[in-house]
Design an enzyme around this catalytic site. Structure first.
Site, PDB file in Angstrom:
ATOM      1  N   HIS A 117      63.427 -24.912  30.555  1.00  0.00           N
ATOM      2  CA  HIS A 117      62.468 -24.398  30.153  1.00  0.00           C
ATOM      3  C   HIS A 117      61.870 -23.691  30.370  1.00  0.00           C
ATOM      4  CE1 HIS A 117      63.502 -23.680  34.740  1.00  0.00           C
ATOM      5  NE2 HIS A 117      62.650 -23.433  34.566  1.00  0.00           N
ATOM      6  N   HIS A 136      57.755 -21.015  31.484  1.00  0.00           N
ATOM      7  CA  HIS A 136      56.620 -20.848  32.082  1.00  0.00           C
ATOM      8  C   HIS A 136      55.385 -20.300  31.182  1.00  0.00           C
ATOM      9  CE1 HIS A 136      58.531 -21.926  36.508  1.00  0.00           C
ATOM     10  NE2 HIS A 136      59.622 -21.292  34.839  1.00  0.00           N
ATOM     11  N   THR A 185      61.653 -20.598  41.160  1.00  0.00           N
ATOM     12  CA  THR A 185      60.462 -20.201  41.454  1.00  0.00           C
ATOM     13  C   THR A 185      59.351 -21.697  41.509  1.00  0.00           C
ATOM     14  OG1 THR A 185      59.447 -20.497  39.482  1.00  0.00           O
ATOM     15  CG2 THR A 185      61.108 -18.223  40.098  1.00  0.00           C
ATOM     16  N   THR A 186      60.075 -22.634  41.793  1.00  0.00           N
ATOM     17  CA  THR A 186      59.694 -23.649  41.501  1.00  0.00           C
ATOM     18  C   THR A 186      59.624 -24.872  43.172  1.00  0.00           C
ATOM     19  OG1 THR A 186      60.671 -25.506  40.153  1.00  0.00           O
ATOM     20  CG2 THR A 186      59.200 -24.447  39.368  1.00  0.00           C
ATOM     21  N   HIS A 231      55.403 -30.370  35.360  1.00  0.00           N
ATOM     22  CA  HIS A 231      54.877 -29.264  35.845  1.00  0.00           C
ATOM     23  C   HIS A 231      55.959 -27.917  34.793  1.00  0.00           C
ATOM     24  CE1 HIS A 231      57.591 -30.523  38.683  1.00  0.00           C
ATOM     25  NE2 HIS A 231      58.375 -29.765  38.508  1.00  0.00           N
ATOM     26  N   GLU A 274      56.909 -14.993  35.232  1.00  0.00           N
ATOM     27  CA  GLU A 274      56.618 -15.202  36.307  1.00  0.00           C
ATOM     28  C   GLU A 274      57.437 -14.037  36.914  1.00  0.00           C
ATOM     29  OE1 GLU A 274      58.999 -19.336  37.184  1.00  0.00           O
ATOM     30  OE2 GLU A 274      56.919 -19.942  37.926  1.00  0.00           O
ATOM     31  N   HIS A 301      63.801 -20.415  30.739  1.00  0.00           N
ATOM     32  CA  HIS A 301      65.045 -20.095  31.976  1.00  0.00           C
ATOM     33  C   HIS A 301      65.524 -20.910  31.660  1.00  0.00           C
ATOM     34  CE1 HIS A 301      61.637 -18.811  35.497  1.00  0.00           C
ATOM     35  NE2 HIS A 301      62.137 -17.819  34.905  1.00  0.00           N
TER      36      HIS A 301
HETATM   37  N1  LIG Z   1      60.869 -21.949  37.569  1.00  0.00           N
HETATM   38  S1  LIG Z   1      63.499 -22.073  38.109  1.00  0.00           S
HETATM   39  O1  LIG Z   1      63.676 -21.597  39.207  1.00  0.00           O
HETATM   40  O2  LIG Z   1      63.834 -22.148  37.379  1.00  0.00           O
HETATM   41  N2  LIG Z   1      62.976 -23.901  39.173  1.00  0.00           N
HETATM   42  C1  LIG Z   1      64.125 -24.598  38.949  1.00  0.00           C
HETATM   43  N3  LIG Z   1      63.500 -26.071  39.448  1.00  0.00           N
HETATM   44  C2  LIG Z   1      64.815 -26.732  39.587  1.00  0.00           C
HETATM   45  C3  LIG Z   1      66.106 -25.489  38.598  1.00  0.00           C
HETATM   46  O3  LIG Z   1      64.933 -24.363  37.753  1.00  0.00           O
HETATM   47 ZN   LIG Z   2      61.354 -21.835  35.813  1.00  0.00          ZN
END
Ligand SMILES: NS(=O)(=O)/N=C1/NCCO1
Ligand SMILES: [Zn+2]
Length: 258
Positions: free
Chosen positions: A92, A94, A196-197, A62, A104, A117
């Site tokens: 990571h 998005h 957000t996941t 994802h 996001e 992020h």
């Molecule tokens: N998109 S996010 O809020 O950073 N989601 C996550 N999930 C594990 C760590 O960060």
């Molecule tokens: Zn994220």
């Protein structure tokens, strides 16, 4: 079936397995600069990253994620809106199906093509997974990507994408300095929100940089060559933003560091 971004397992369905999706501090939000309040008590961000803590790059089905060794304090965030020291665990991205969307968070309704992020966890807890569910457990630094000149630092990541095209692939990725992906100015908005996941834990102090970094349109296209699907399965191009439909875009009280 696990969560994803398709109509049958995407953001509108997550609440079925993760009821906190309807919680009180869910992210992302629409940041409305005119409604943010300047907080003179907020400190500048203090980010120090050690490239030798960079371990590998992974397609987790994802997103594309770069993971760091977090057994010492050598890559960490202090100051800004947080107290204590938060260690960098991973970063990571998005992104969307085209350059007109993908971030996001939005800024007064404006969508960026992507959002980085950088995920940090509070060292008052013993580990990332212990911290991840605590209200002050995580601090995520968000950086918008806008279309502009080719970004040579981002290119180092993109060059690894061919070896991690499908879900579950990872490869070693050493000596990358995440601070090369930060904007020159670290002014930020901050608010208390969530992952957000899934599992969507309400454990994130969000720190969203006001200044975006650039990526070329070709570099954005490279993100879209990554697949949600595992090797051999029908190719399914990844796009990875939790976007509530327009009317659900929540704007929420934020503080501003500048
Ligand atoms: N998109 S996010 O809020 O950073 N989601 C996550 N999930 C594990 C760590 O960060
Ligand atoms: Zn994220």
């Amino acid at each position: 079936m696990s969560w994803g971004y398709k109509p049958n397992n995407g953001p509108q369905k997550w609440v079925e397995n993760f009821p906190i999706a309807d919680g009180v501090r869910q992210s992302p939000i629409d940041i409305v600069p005119g409604q943010a309040s300047y907080d003179a008590g907020l400190k500048p961000l203090d980010l120090k990253y050690d490239p030798s803590t960079c371990l590998d790059i992974l397609n987790n089905g994802h997103s594309v994620q770069v993971t760091f060794a977090d057994d010492t304090d050598s890559s960490r965030l202090t100051d800004g809106p947080i107290s204590g020291l938060y260690r960098l665990k991973q970063f990571h991205f998005h992104w969307g199906a085209s350059d007109d969307k993908g971030s996001e968070h939005t800024v007064a309704g404006t969508k960026y093509p992507a959002e980085l992020h950088l995920v940090h966890w509070n060292t008052k807890y013993a580990s990332f997974s212990e911290a991840a569910s605590k209200p002050d457990g995580l601090a995520v630094v968000g950086v918008f990507l806008k279309i502009g000149g080719e970004n040579p630092n981002l290119q180092k990541l993109l060059d690894a994408f061919d070896t991690i095209k499908s879900k579950g692939k990872q490869t070693s990725f050493a000596n990358f300095d995440p601070s090369t992906l930060l904007p020159g100015c670290l002014d930020y908005w901050t608010y208390d929100g969530s992952l957000t996941t899934p599992p969507l834990y309400e454990s994130v102090t969000w720190i969203v940089c006001k200044e975006p970094i650039t990526a070329s349109s070709g570099q954005m296209a490279k993100f879209r060559t990554l697949l949600f699907s595992a090797d051999g399965a029908a190719p399914d191009c990844m796009k990875t933003a939790r976007v509530k439909n327009e009317d659900e875009l929540l704007s929420k009280w934020c503080s501003s560091s500048s």
